[in-house]
Design a protein around this motif. Structure first.
Motif, short mmCIF file in Angstrom:
data_model
loop_
_atom_site.label_atom_id
_atom_site.label_comp_id
_atom_site.label_asym_id
_atom_site.label_seq_id
_atom_site.Cartn_x
_atom_site.Cartn_y
_atom_site.Cartn_z
N MET A 178 -2.17 58.84 -0.19
CA MET A 178 -1.27 58.47 -1.33
C MET A 178 -1.05 56.76 -1.15
O MET A 178 -1.18 55.99 -0.04
N ARG A 179 -0.38 56.14 -2.24
CA ARG A 179 -0.07 54.92 -2.32
C ARG A 179 1.26 54.79 -1.80
O ARG A 179 2.17 55.19 -2.33
N LEU A 180 1.55 53.85 -0.60
CA LEU A 180 2.75 53.64 -0.25
C LEU A 180 3.22 52.32 -0.15
O LEU A 180 2.40 51.57 0.06
N PHE A 181 4.65 52.02 -0.21
CA PHE A 181 5.11 50.82 0.37
C PHE A 181 6.49 51.18 0.89
O PHE A 181 6.96 52.18 0.64
N THR A 182 7.12 50.07 1.56
CA THR A 182 8.57 50.20 2.12
C THR A 182 9.51 49.38 1.15
O THR A 182 9.02 48.24 0.55
N ALA A 183 10.58 49.73 0.90
CA ALA A 183 11.45 48.99 0.00
C ALA A 183 13.02 49.00 0.39
O ALA A 183 13.44 50.11 1.25
N SER A 233 13.51 52.49 2.66
CA SER A 233 12.91 53.49 2.17
C SER A 233 11.28 53.39 2.14
O SER A 233 10.70 52.23 1.97
N LEU A 234 10.52 54.39 2.41
CA LEU A 234 8.87 54.71 2.40
C LEU A 234 9.04 55.30 0.68
O LEU A 234 9.47 56.21 0.66
N VAL A 235 8.37 54.63 -0.03
CA VAL A 235 8.31 54.95 -1.35
C VAL A 235 6.87 55.27 -1.70
O VAL A 235 5.78 54.62 -1.24
N ARG A 236 6.51 56.29 -2.51
CA ARG A 236 5.14 56.56 -2.91
C ARG A 236 4.85 56.25 -4.24
O ARG A 236 5.90 56.31 -5.37
N SER A 237 4.11 55.36 -4.84
CA SER A 237 3.74 54.91 -5.83
C SER A 237 2.73 55.72 -6.69
O SER A 237 1.64 55.78 -6.02
N TYR A 289 7.78 55.75 -9.12
CA TYR A 289 8.05 55.84 -7.60
C TYR A 289 8.98 57.11 -7.42
O TYR A 289 9.98 57.49 -8.06
N GLU A 290 8.62 57.41 -6.13
CA GLU A 290 9.48 58.49 -5.53
C GLU A 290 9.63 58.06 -4.00
O GLU A 290 8.54 57.68 -3.41
N VAL A 291 10.83 58.26 -3.49
CA VAL A 291 11.20 58.28 -2.11
C VAL A 291 10.64 59.43 -1.16
O VAL A 291 10.92 60.49 -1.44
N ALA A 292 9.76 59.10 -0.48
CA ALA A 292 9.13 59.95 0.33
C ALA A 292 9.90 60.08 1.58
O ALA A 292 9.89 61.17 2.05
N ASP A 293 10.74 59.14 2.04
CA ASP A 293 11.42 59.27 3.26
C ASP A 293 12.20 57.87 3.29
O ASP A 293 11.99 57.22 2.90
N SER A 294 13.54 58.19 3.80
CA SER A 294 14.41 57.05 4.23
C SER A 294 15.07 57.07 5.43
O SER A 294 15.40 58.36 6.12
N TRP A 295 15.40 56.10 5.91
CA TRP A 295 16.02 55.79 7.26
C TRP A 295 17.30 55.11 7.09
O TRP A 295 17.07 54.05 6.57
N PRO A 296 18.45 55.17 7.84
CA PRO A 296 19.70 54.34 7.91
C PRO A 296 19.23 53.30 8.69
O PRO A 296 18.87 53.32 9.73
N LEU A 297 19.84 52.11 8.46
CA LEU A 297 19.89 50.82 9.25
C LEU A 297 21.22 50.89 10.32
O LEU A 297 22.05 51.77 9.76
#
Length: 189
Positions: free
Chosen positions: A1-6, A159-163, A177-185
């Motif tokens: 899968m194609r991923l990036f953090t944002a 956020s970890l985002v799938r492209s 784009y869909e958020v695959a996962d996210s974590w609070p700071l």
């Protein structure tokens, strides 16, 4: 899968930006631009490209740690710029040092999870609002964005985002784009 953090701007910031972008559409050269849509507006922190599914569990663990080690920070959309003659973007102001630190941590998390990352470059906070297929004079848009100043918001999630790339040959098709996962700071203070 194609991923990036944002970092994803909250709805009020997206609304402010959409009003500013709407005013750009009548400027010289704006008709040659492909405008990104509201669902695609984000600040990329670390682009990973294609990631093998087997690496994703460790990546998620490492990103969770990176988020936990980073304190939430104030941010606002501000001004604009261009990359060459083909990409128009809106910048950021506020906790830019914290934002760069989070980008570095996300990049390091991906590397430690076994993802081959491009050569590490100094992070430039930008949210792409338009692209051109051919060289275009973007200066009128950049000049119009110079005075843009959004309301301050709290950047508090990584956020970890799938492209999902657009289907070739389909008019008007855009990346999804869909958020695959996210974590609070870590909360500030």
């Amino acid at each position: 899968m194609r991923l990036f953090t944002a970092l994803l701007p909250p709805p009020p910031a997206v609304h402010e930006l959409s009003l500013a972008v709407e005013r750009l559409r009548d400027l010289p050269g704006a008709g040659r631009l492909r405008w990104t849509g509201r669902p695609g507006w984000h600040f990329t922190l670390a682009f990973m490209g294609e990631v093998d599914d087997s690496l994703v569990p460790e990546l998620r663990e490492r990103l969770a740690r990176a988020a936990h080690r980073t304190t939430a920070f104030p941010l606002r959309l501000r001004g604009g710029g261009r990359f060459g003659r083909r990409a128009l973007w809106v910048g950021a102001a506020g906790g830019l040092d914290e934002m760069r630190r989070l980008a570095d941590r996300a990049d390091a998390a991906a590397r430690r999870a076994g993802i081959a990352m491009d050569e590490h470059r100094r992070y430039v906070a930008h949210l792409t609002i338009a692209r051109a297929r051919e060289d275009t004079d973007l200066r009128p848009c950049v000049e119009a964005l110079a005075a843009f100043e959004g309301t301050v918001w709290q950047a508090d999630r990584l956020s970890l985002v799938r492209s999902n790339l657009p289907v070739r040959g389909v008019p008007g098709e855009r990346p999804r784009y869909e958020v695959a996962d996210s974590w609070p700071l870590n909360p500030a203070g």
